[in-house]
Design a protein around this motif. Structure first.
Motif, PDB file in Angstrom:
ATOM      1  N   THR A   1       0.796  -0.996  -0.119  1.00 16.41           N
ATOM      2  CA  THR A   1      -0.029  -0.059  -0.091  1.00 16.41           C
ATOM      3  C   THR A   1       0.799   1.245  -0.134  1.00 16.41           C
ATOM      4  N   HIS A   2       1.994   1.131   0.624  1.00 12.70           N
ATOM      5  CA  HIS A   2       2.847   2.285   0.648  1.00 12.70           C
ATOM      6  C   HIS A   2       3.421   2.615  -0.806  1.00 12.70           C
TER       7      HIS A   2
ATOM      8  N   ASN B   1       0.623   4.095  -2.963  1.00 11.06           N
ATOM      9  CA  ASN B   1       0.370   5.440  -2.345  1.00 11.06           C
ATOM     10  C   ASN B   1       1.313   6.275  -3.144  1.00 11.06           C
ATOM     11  N   ASN B   2       2.418   5.985  -3.131  1.00  8.96           N
ATOM     12  CA  ASN B   2       3.700   6.723  -3.935  1.00  8.96           C
ATOM     13  C   ASN B   2       3.334   6.793  -5.346  1.00  8.96           C
TER      14      ASN B   2
ATOM     15  N   SER C   1      -6.453   7.063  -2.112  1.00 10.80           N
ATOM     16  CA  SER C   1      -5.423   7.279  -1.296  1.00 10.80           C
ATOM     17  C   SER C   1      -5.679   6.862   0.177  1.00 10.80           C
TER      18      SER C   1
ATOM     19  N   CYS D   1      -6.193   3.296   0.658  1.00 13.09           N
ATOM     20  CA  CYS D   1      -4.848   2.820   1.001  1.00 13.09           C
ATOM     21  C   CYS D   1      -4.236   2.718   2.257  1.00 13.09           C
ATOM     22  N   LYS D   2      -4.727   3.998   2.748  1.00 11.23           N
ATOM     23  CA  LYS D   2      -4.324   4.282   4.170  1.00 11.23           C
ATOM     24  C   LYS D   2      -4.979   3.600   5.084  1.00 11.23           C
TER      25      LYS D   2
ATOM     26  N   ASN E   1      -3.543  -0.122   4.698  1.00 10.54           N
ATOM     27  CA  ASN E   1      -1.903   0.121   5.475  1.00 10.54           C
ATOM     28  C   ASN E   1      -2.127   0.101   6.747  1.00 10.54           C
TER      29      ASN E   1
END
Lengths: 152, 227
Positions: free
Chosen positions: B25-26, B29-30, B75, B78-79, B82
Motif C-alpha cells: 500500500t505504501h 500510495n507513492n 489514497s 490505501c491508508k 496500510n
C-alpha cells in the motif's frame, strides 16, 4: 523598497518523479526550491546551503527520515522540517514531534496546505531567530540556544 | 512442542500478511501521489493559459480536478489498508477499539454493499485504549460479520456498539433484519469463535440475534509484553 525574502525550501524524497513535479508546482508559487533524493544528500546539501524549510520523506533507501531529522536538528536546529510521508505511523509522528519537527503531513497532500505549512514554518524560523538574537545580544546565550532548539 | 511451533507459525503468518500489505500500500500510495502532483501541475499550467481558450481550459480543469478527487479517495482507502497491515507489526499493542473496528468496517464495506446490508455504528466516545492483540480481534469481528452477512436478507443492518465499564470494553454486534438460509460456508467455523475470544483473554456471549464480546483493558502481562 525592501525586497521580500524568498523562502528557501529543500525537498528530500527518493521518488524522483514525485519530488521533481512537486518542486515545479512550488516554484510556480514563488518558492525557491532545491531537491535531493536521499538523506545523505540532504545532510551534505545543508552543509553548503542552509534552506529555511525542509520537506522530508520518511521511508527512503539508506538513512530513514527520522534519522535525517535528528541529524538536521543537531547540525542546524533553526531549520524547520515538515515531514511529508506516504504512510507514517503514529510512532513516527510522535518521534518527529519530539525531535522538533514542525509538522507531519501525509502524501498526497493538498498543494495549498503544503504551501501554507511551509510559510508558517518559515515565519516560525524567522521569529525564533530574531528572539534568539535579542537574547544573545543581552548575553543570554543559553536562552538563545534553547529558543532555537525549541527547548524553552 | 508442536502446538508452540503451530502458534509461532500462525503469528509469523499474520506478520507476513501485514508486511506485504503495508509495503504494497505504501508503494501504491507513492504512485497515487505522483499522479496527483502531475494532475495538479496540469491544473497549474492550464490556469496560466490565455482567456481565449477559456472553454477548453475549463473542461480540462474539471477533468484534472476529478482525477485529484479520485486519487484522494483511493489514497484514503490505501491508508486504511496500510493501517490494517501495521496492526500485525506486533502481536500485542495498545489500541483504540473504535478505531480498530472502524478500520475493519471500511475494508469490508464492499462485501456488505454487495449483499445490500448496511453497517451502523454506535460507538461510545472517549473509550480507553486496551492492550491486546488487535489483528486477532479484527479477525474475530470479521468472522462474526462474515457469518451474519451470509445469513441476513438484503436491506438488513448490522449494528456495532462499543461501551466501557468496570475495566472492560464491550463490543456488541447486533444483526437487525430477516435471517435466511446461508448457502455459503463461513470463512471461520462458528465453533472456533469462542476459542479466539479465549486467546484474547475475553469472553463472548452469543444470543439468538447477536454477540457481545467483553475484553479486559489489558491482557495478563509477563510473556505478553510489547514486542
Amino acid at each position: 523598497m525592501k525586497k521580500k525574502k524568498e523562502v528557501k525550501v529543500l525537498l528530500v524524497d527518493d521518488e524522483v518523479e514525485f519530488v521533481d513535479t512537486l518542486a515545479q508546482r512550488l516554484r510556480m508559487r514563488e518558492l525557491h526550491v532545491d531537491t535531493v533524493y536521499d538523506g545523505e544528500q540532504a545532510l551534505s546539501f545543508i552543509k553548503r546551503i542552509e534552506p529555511d524549510v525542509i520537506v522530508l520523506d520518511l521511508k527512503m533507501p539508506g538513512l530513514h527520515g527520522i534519522e535525517v531529522l535528528r541529524e538536521i536538528k543537531k547540525m542546524s536546529p533553526q531549520i524547520q522540517v515538515i515531514i511529508l510521508t506516504g504512510h507514517g505511523t503514529e510512532k513516527d509522528s510522535e518521534e518527529a514531534k519530539k525531535l522538533g519537527g514542525f509538522d507531519f503531513l501525509r502524501k498526497p497532500a493538498d498543494i495549498d496546505l503544503l504551501v501554507a505549512k511551509i510559510k508558517e514554518a518559515f515565519a516560525e524560523k524567522i521569529e525564533r531567530t530574531m528572539t534568539a538574537i535579542a537574547f544573545a545580544e543581552e548575553g543570554e546565550l543559553d536562552t538563545a540556544e534553547k529558543i532555537i532548539k525549541k527547548e524553552e | 512442542m508442536r502446538n508452540d511451533a503451530d502458534e509461532t507459525i500462525n503469528v509469523s503468518h499474520f506478520k507476513f500478511i501485514g508486511k506485504i500489505l503495508s509495503v504494497f500500500t505504501h508503494e501504491l500510495n507513492n504512485h497515487l501521489a505522483i499522479i496527483k502532483e502531475s494532475a495538479g501541475l496540469m491544473e497549474d499550467i492550464l490556469s496560466l493559459q490565455k482567456p481565449s481558450q477559456q472553454q477548453a481550459i475549463e473542461e480540462s480543469l474539471k477533468i484534472a480536478n476529478s482525477i485529484g478527487a479520485q486519487i484522494n479517495k483511493t489514497s484514503w482507502l490505501c491508508k486504511q489498508l496500510n493501517n490494517f497491515g501495521h496492526r500485525m507489526d506486533n502481536t500485542y499493542s495498545a489500541f483504540n477499539v473504535n478505531k480498530t473496528l472502524e478500520e475493519l468496517l471500511i475494508l469490508i464495506n464492499r462485501s456488505a454493499n454487495q449483499s445490500k446490508i448496511n453497517f451502523a455504528k454506535d460507538f461510545q466516545e472517549d473509550i480507553p485504549s486496551i492492550y491486546n492483540n488487535p489483528a486477532k480481534l479484527q479477525f474475530l469481528i470479521f468472522c462474526l460479520v462474515d457469518s451474519y452477512l451470509k445469513q441476513l436478507s438484503k436491506d438488513s443492518t448490522i449494528v456495532f456498539k462499543t461501551s466501557h465499564k468496570d475495566k472492560a470494553v464491550k463490543i456488541s454486534i447486533i444483526p437487525e433484519g430477516r435471517f435466511i438460509e446461508a448457502y455459503e460456508a463461513n470463512i471461520c467455523p462458528d465453533d472456533l469463535h469462542q476459542h479466539i475470544v479465549t486467546k484474547l483473554e475475553g469472553n463472548m456471549a452469543v444470543y439468538e440475534r447477536g454477540a457481545v464480546i467483553t475484553l479486559p483493558l489489558s491482557v495478563a502481562t509477563g510473556a505478553k509484553m510489547p514486542e
